[in-house]
Structure formats: structure tokens, C-alpha cells
Motif scaffolding. Structure first.
Motif, mmCIF file in Angstrom:
data_model
loop_
_atom_site.group_PDB
_atom_site.id
_atom_site.type_symbol
_atom_site.label_atom_id
_atom_site.label_comp_id
_atom_site.label_asym_id
_atom_site.label_seq_id
_atom_site.Cartn_x
_atom_site.Cartn_y
_atom_site.Cartn_z
ATOM 1 N N ASP A 184 0.835 -1.207 0.000
ATOM 2 C CA ASP A 184 0.000 0.000 0.000
ATOM 3 C C ASP A 184 0.871 1.260 0.000
ATOM 4 N N ARG A 185 1.948 1.239 0.761
ATOM 5 C CA ARG A 185 2.833 2.410 0.795
ATOM 6 C C ARG A 185 3.506 2.631 -0.556
ATOM 7 N N LEU A 186 3.893 1.545 -1.229
ATOM 8 C CA LEU A 186 4.502 1.685 -2.558
ATOM 9 C C LEU A 186 3.471 2.170 -3.576
ATOM 10 N N ARG A 187 2.210 1.723 -3.402
ATOM 11 C CA ARG A 187 1.151 2.182 -4.313
ATOM 12 C C ARG A 187 0.947 3.689 -4.154
ATOM 13 N N LYS A 188 0.963 4.154 -2.907
ATOM 14 C CA LYS A 188 0.772 5.585 -2.640
ATOM 15 C C LYS A 188 1.934 6.414 -3.175
ATOM 16 N N SER A 189 3.098 5.786 -3.295
ATOM 17 C CA SER A 189 4.252 6.507 -3.838
ATOM 18 C C SER A 189 4.152 6.688 -5.350
ATOM 19 N N HIS B 183 12.951 -6.362 5.068
ATOM 20 C CA HIS B 183 13.969 -5.329 5.257
ATOM 21 C C HIS B 183 13.404 -4.109 5.985
ATOM 22 N N VAL B 184 12.155 -3.784 5.723
ATOM 23 C CA VAL B 184 11.514 -2.699 6.468
ATOM 24 C C VAL B 184 11.481 -3.051 7.952
ATOM 25 N N ASP B 185 11.183 -4.322 8.245
ATOM 26 C CA ASP B 185 11.172 -4.774 9.637
ATOM 27 C C ASP B 185 12.558 -4.630 10.268
ATOM 28 N N LYS B 186 13.608 -4.995 9.519
ATOM 29 C CA LYS B 186 14.957 -4.873 10.071
ATOM 30 C C LYS B 186 15.308 -3.415 10.356
ATOM 31 N N PHE B 187 14.882 -2.526 9.474
ATOM 32 C CA PHE B 187 15.114 -1.098 9.738
ATOM 33 C C PHE B 187 14.374 -0.668 10.999
ATOM 34 N N SER B 188 13.160 -1.191 11.193
ATOM 35 C CA SER B 188 12.364 -0.798 12.363
ATOM 36 C C SER B 188 13.009 -1.255 13.662
ATOM 37 N N ARG B 189 13.879 -2.264 13.583
ATOM 38 C CA ARG B 189 14.559 -2.749 14.785
ATOM 39 C C ARG B 189 15.815 -1.939 15.109
ATOM 40 N N GLY B 190 16.119 -0.950 14.268
ATOM 41 C CA GLY B 190 17.152 0.027 14.610
ATOM 42 C C GLY B 190 18.577 -0.349 14.281
ATOM 43 N N PHE B 191 18.778 -1.338 13.419
ATOM 44 C CA PHE B 191 20.154 -1.727 13.081
ATOM 45 C C PHE B 191 20.821 -0.643 12.242
ATOM 46 N N LEU C 36 10.492 4.157 0.109
ATOM 47 C CA LEU C 36 9.799 4.166 1.400
ATOM 48 C C LEU C 36 10.480 5.092 2.407
ATOM 49 N N GLY C 37 11.489 5.826 1.946
ATOM 50 C CA GLY C 37 12.145 6.806 2.796
ATOM 51 C C GLY C 37 13.213 6.244 3.698
#
Length: 565
Positions: A287-292, A334-342, A367-368
Motif C-alpha cells: 500500500d505504501r509503494l502504491r501511494k508513492s 527489510h523494512v522490519d529490520k530497519f524498524s529494529r534500529g540496526f 519508502l524513505g
């Protein structure tokens, strides 16, 4: 060695600061020359400045040399600077610096080469084989590469998480469960109807219920037998498919864990792709990619506009059947890994992922997220060679060589070294004959044997009652061969740091072999036992420093440093 490197760079910056034509962001590059006659460090600064200064590189180099001498350079760090070739500047270390750093090496011991914690975190995702069968030789290269890169990052100051990403849902797992169920029926009822299938040019007899493209390994029958023994069901009481799936997943994961333990690999976490569907992360990303504005629908499928991102064709994210392709859950993961702060995300992929990962990076950027924090290591595949001929393998026929089979034949240490000794970018020919050689022809034998030889010298000294002096006069190590060995040892922290930065463990294997060769030259020309006490002690300290570096390097690679061979 980083001390003198930083010093030389600082002095060069001082000189370059006097020339307004030199860009403020000009980076100074230093490297160790291949030929020791060219000094201990070399820079191509003059050649790279030629277009800015509009002068001949050699003239620039002469000017730089003279200005550096006029500073002057600290004689306790740098013994001299010379111009060579078309305009290279070559630096020679002061002996005082070399001896001082050797003393530091000896004091640091097991921690030599290990950087202090930098406060950063990294996640290395590797192995990531779905639980459909034993780990194969191909998985082995992935596993060893990932573990070595994780270790290198730890030595470089990162807090590292080793993660195993897998999928226990989807078609592969359905086929696995159906394969086990068919073998179960065959065991429960020997009169089960059979059919023949063609696989790899061979005719195979299987139960009639065996699925198309089913799994043919003996492990499937073993799992079916365990279910039969556990349930005690008759042929008329066949458990549901989920029972077979769960039994297969448990058994295969247990085998995978056992194989990884043999290699000395421990995973910190496991991530199930299915969880990305359960928490709707996959659809949220879509959905986020669609909005982009980069996702559109055509012929019932959902497409990613990768042609607008540099690719020749757009990419399907969701098939017309409604089933996502691999890319969509990979993006969500990968979005999840970014959310974990690595701070750093490292992926170890086979060459068959070469076309896939750029789409994931593009999606992260849209996705920024900072895709520069993602490092992708693509490795080429492995060919086993025996007596000069490739070993034939077929996954469906289950005639592949498992990772356990390989370790049974050549051992764990050799397995790890051979997987690491070539660049990931290079196809790897794993020569089984060479791997079993107990001689210097075997690449892992050389550094291991050098380590064991040093341990042997220490044991011999104890046996004959030889006692070294308490302190060593390291200035007695003034022979060119001895100095070359010291300088090789002092490069270790830099090699670890640069190898970690570039995620290229093979460079450490090259360094360790070259260091072992330098020690062999030293050992051949510099007798230890039987020399005057001061000389023997200094040489023994150098041998111990070598042992330390070899031990630390092998530890990073997950390879034993033997005390006897």
C-alpha cells in the motif's frame, strides 16, 4: 600500523593545505607496496593531483617529498620518504616505531586486532534455507561467508545479530508434506500402488500419490517412518497433511541446527516469513509503494514500476492469482529490520538473487529508508571436483552432497577455509583431493602448521629446561627477514578493519597464508633455541607475536589454531 598511517595522512594534509588548487574533499590513499623494496607504505597522491595542479606527477611528488622533509617528519615514526616511478611517494617506517608496536602487540595478545565497541549494531542474514531438506554444499558457502563476516564486524566494534530468515509456508512446504505423506502410505501399506517418474534421465519408482516435483531423499522416508512410529496409525488412519508438514519441519530444522553447530555457527534469531503475512506487513508495504505512485495493476497482477528506476522491465509484486512474488515479502522483511534500529544490514545471497535485490533497495529508498545501510554480498556457486572431474549433483534426485557429507570427508576447518579462500564474486571449485592433502599444498595447512610449530618450539624449550629472559630487547630483531615479519604482523588490525568494511573474508585468508610464509622464512634463518639468552628471547617473542596473530585471525574465520599437527 594505523598510528603511522594516520600520522602520514595528517602530514600530507598539512602540505596539501598550502595548495589552494587541491579540492577540500581530496582523499589521501595509502597502501602497502607488493615489493618491500618500495617501502612500507606508498601513496599515489601526486598522480591523482596532476589534473588539479596541471603539473607532471613526478614533479608534484618531488615537491611533496621536499615539503614533507622540511616539516620535518617525526624520525621516531618515519625513517624516510622517497619518490619512485611515475610519481609515487614511498615511506619507510622508523625501527623505533616498529619495535614499539611489536611490544604493544605482545601486550594486547588475544585482543590484538579487535577494535573497541563503536556503539553500532549490525544484523547479518545468512543461510536462510527453507526447511525442505539438509543443508547442501551450496548452503555451506552462504553459511560460512555469513558467519565470518559477522565475526569480522564484531572484531570491528559492532554488536552483531546473526539471523536466519525462512519460510515454512507456501508451495515448497506443501510439496514437502505431500512427499512425506506418500512415503508414509507406502510404509503403512506395502501394497500401495506405484508409478514411475523420470528424474535427471533416470527412472524412479514412487508411490502413486507422490506429488509432481516431490522430494526424493532418504530423509523423506525417515521422517515418514518417525511419524508412523509416533502415531501408530494404520493405513486407514492417515494423519492430516499438517501433521506431516510439522514433523518434516521439526526433523529438518533439527538437522540444519546440528550441521551449523558442526561448523561452529550459532544463530541469534530466526525470522519466519509467514509472520509478515500474519501481521499484514506485506500488504502495508504494498500500500505504501502504491501511494508513492510506483505500483500499478495490469492483467490482474500488481506491478512495480522498475523501468522508472533504471531496469528494462517492470517487476511483478503480486501475481494475478493474488500470491506475492519473492520481492514483496523481502521488501517487508527489510523494512522490519530497519524498524529494529540496526545501523548496518548485511545480506548474503547466491548469484540467483542478483536480479532481485536491486528492486528491494529501490523500494526501500522509495519508502524513505537509507538503502546505503544495506550491504549485499552476492556469492557465486560451488563446484565439487574429485580427480579433476566435477561431482554430479541433482537436488531432486537427492544425489547432492550434503554439507555434513563434505565435513565427514575433509573436516570442519578445511570446509570453512575452502569456502572462504576465494572472493565471493568468484566461482569456487572445491577440490576434494587438495582439501584432504596434509601438506603445504593445502592452503589451510600452512597457517595452522605455522601456529602448531611455534607451540612446538615452546614445548621443546620447556622439555630441555631452556629459560628465556623475562624481558626482550626487541632491537635485536634487526635482520631484514625479522623486520619483514614484524611489519606483516602489525598489518593485522588494518587487514581486519578493511576486510570487515568490504565484507571480503577471503582477504584475511590471503593475509594469514602470507604471514605464515613470512614466519617460515624467519624460522629458517633465525634459530631460537641454542642462541644467546638475549637473542633467543627476542626471537621467541617474535614467534609468540606470530602465534598471536595467526590464532586471532583463525579465530575470526572460525577455524581451529592447533597446538599439534
Amino acid at each position: 600500523m594505523p598510528v603511522v598511517q594516520e600520522y602520514i595522512k595528517d602530514q600530507l594534509r598539512r602540505v596539501l593545505g598550502e595548495w589552494p588548487e587541491v579540492p577540500s574533499d581530496f582523499e589521501i590513499e595509502l597502501e602497502v607496496p607488493n615489493n618491500p623494496d618500495h617501502g612500507d607504505l606508498s601513496t599515489n597522491t601526486a598522480l591523482r593531483l596532476a589534473r588539479h595542479l596541471r603539473r607532471a606527477p613526478r614533479a608534484i611528488a618531488d615537491d611533496l617529498r621536499d615539503r614533507l622533509r622540511d616539516l620535518p617528519l617525526d624520525p621516531e615514526l618515519v625513517a624516510g620518504v622517497e619518490v619512485a616511478g611515475a610519481g609515487f611517494l614511498n615511506f619507510r617506517f622508523a625501527k623505533h616505531y616498529v619495535y614499539r608496536e611489536l611490544e604493544s602487540l605482545l601486550q594486547e595478545g588475544d585482543s590484538f586486532g579487535r577494535a573497541p565497541r563503536n556503539g553500532k549494531t549490525a544484523i547479518v542474514e545468512f543461510v536462510s534455507a527453507n526447511p525442505t531438506g539438509p543443508l547442501t554444499v551450496g548452503h555451506g558457502r552462504n553459511a560460512v561467508l555469513g558467519d565470518a563476516i559477522a565475526s569480522l564486524l564484531e572484531w570491528s566494534g559492532y554488536d552483531v545479530t546473526r539471523e536466519y530468515y525462512y519460510n515454512d509456508a507456501g508451495r515448497q512446504m506443501r510439496v514437502l508434506a505431500e512427499s512425506v505423506r506418500a512415503r508414509y502410505e507406502e510404509l503403512a501399506n506395502p501394497k500401495t500402488p506405484k508409478k514411475t517418474i523420470m528424474v535427471g534421465g533416470e527412472t524412479i519408482s514412487v508411490p502413486e500419490a507422490f506429488p509432481e516435483d516431490g522430494y526424493l531423499g532418504q530423509y523423506i522416508t525417515d521422517i515418514a517412518r518417525s511419524v508412523l512410529e509416533e502415531t501408530g496409525a494404520s493405513s486407514a488412519e492417515i494423519p492430516d497433511t499438517e501433521t506431516f508438514k510439522e514433523a518434516a519441519e521439526r526433523a529438518i530444522f533439527a538437522q540444519i541446527e546440528s550441521t551449523l553447530q558442526r561448523l561452529g555457527i550459532h544463530m541469534d534469531s530466526h525470522f519466519n516469513e509467514h509472520s509478515l503475512y500474519e501481521n499484514k506487513a506485506v500488504w502495508e508495504v504494498l500500500d505504501r509503494l502504491r501511494k508513492s505512485g510506483y505500483v500499478y495493476e495490469e492483467d490482474g497482477a500488481k506491478w512495480f514500476k522498475t523501468t522508472e528506476l533504471g531496469k528494462d522491465k517492470d517487476t511483478v509484486l503480486v501475481k494475478s492469482s493474488g500470491e506475492p512474488t519473492y520481492r514483496l515479502p523481502d521488501i517487508a522483511y527489510h523494512v522490519d529490520k530497519f524498524s529494529r534500529g540496526f545501523d548496518l544490514l548485511v545480506d548474503i545471497f547466491g548469484a540467483d538473487h542478483s536480479a532481485q535485490y536491486p528492486d528491494v533497495l529501490s523500494a526501500l529508498r522509495l519508502l524513505g529508508l537509507d538503502e546505503s545501510r544495506v550491504r549485499v554480498v552476492i556469492y557465486q556457486f560451488v563446484t565439487l571436483v574429485r580427480d579433476g572431474e566435477p561431482v554430479k549433483m541433482s537436488t531432486r534426485m537427492a544425489t547432492y552432497v550434503t554439507l555434513d557429507d563434505l565435513m565427514d570427508e575433509v573436516g570442519e576447518a578445511v570446509t570453512r577455509w575452502f569456502f572462504l579462500m576465494r572472493s565471493p564474486n568468484a566461482h569456487l571449485e572445491f577440490d576434494l583431493g587438495l582439501a584432504k592433502e596434509a601438506s603445504e599444498k593445502n592452503p589451510v595447512f600452512y597457517p595452522q602448521y605455522a601456529h602448531a610449530r611455534i607451540c612446538s618450539i615452546e614445548r621443546y624449550a620447556d622439555e630441555i629446561g631452556f629459560r628465556f629472559a623475562g624481558d626482550a630487547d626487541l632491537t635485536l630483531l634487526n635482520d631484514p627477514v625479522q623486520l619483514d615479519l614484524i611489519k606483516a604482523l602489525l598489518r593485522f588490525p588494518e587487514v581486519v578493519a578493511s576486510t570487515a568494511e568490504d565484507c571480503e573474508p577471503h582477504r584475511l585468508t590471503v593475509y594469514l597464508r602470507e604471514t605464515a610464509e613470512s614466519f617460515t622464512k624467519f624460522y629458517g634463518s633465525s634459530q631460537i633455541i641454542g642462541q644467546p639468552m638475549e637473542v633467543a628471547t627476542a626471537r621467541m617473542f617474535l614467534a609468540r607475536a606470530t602465534r598471536t596473530v595467526l590464532s586471532n585471525g583463525l579465530k575470526i574465520l572460525g577455524i581451529e589454531a592447533p597446538v599439534r599437527m
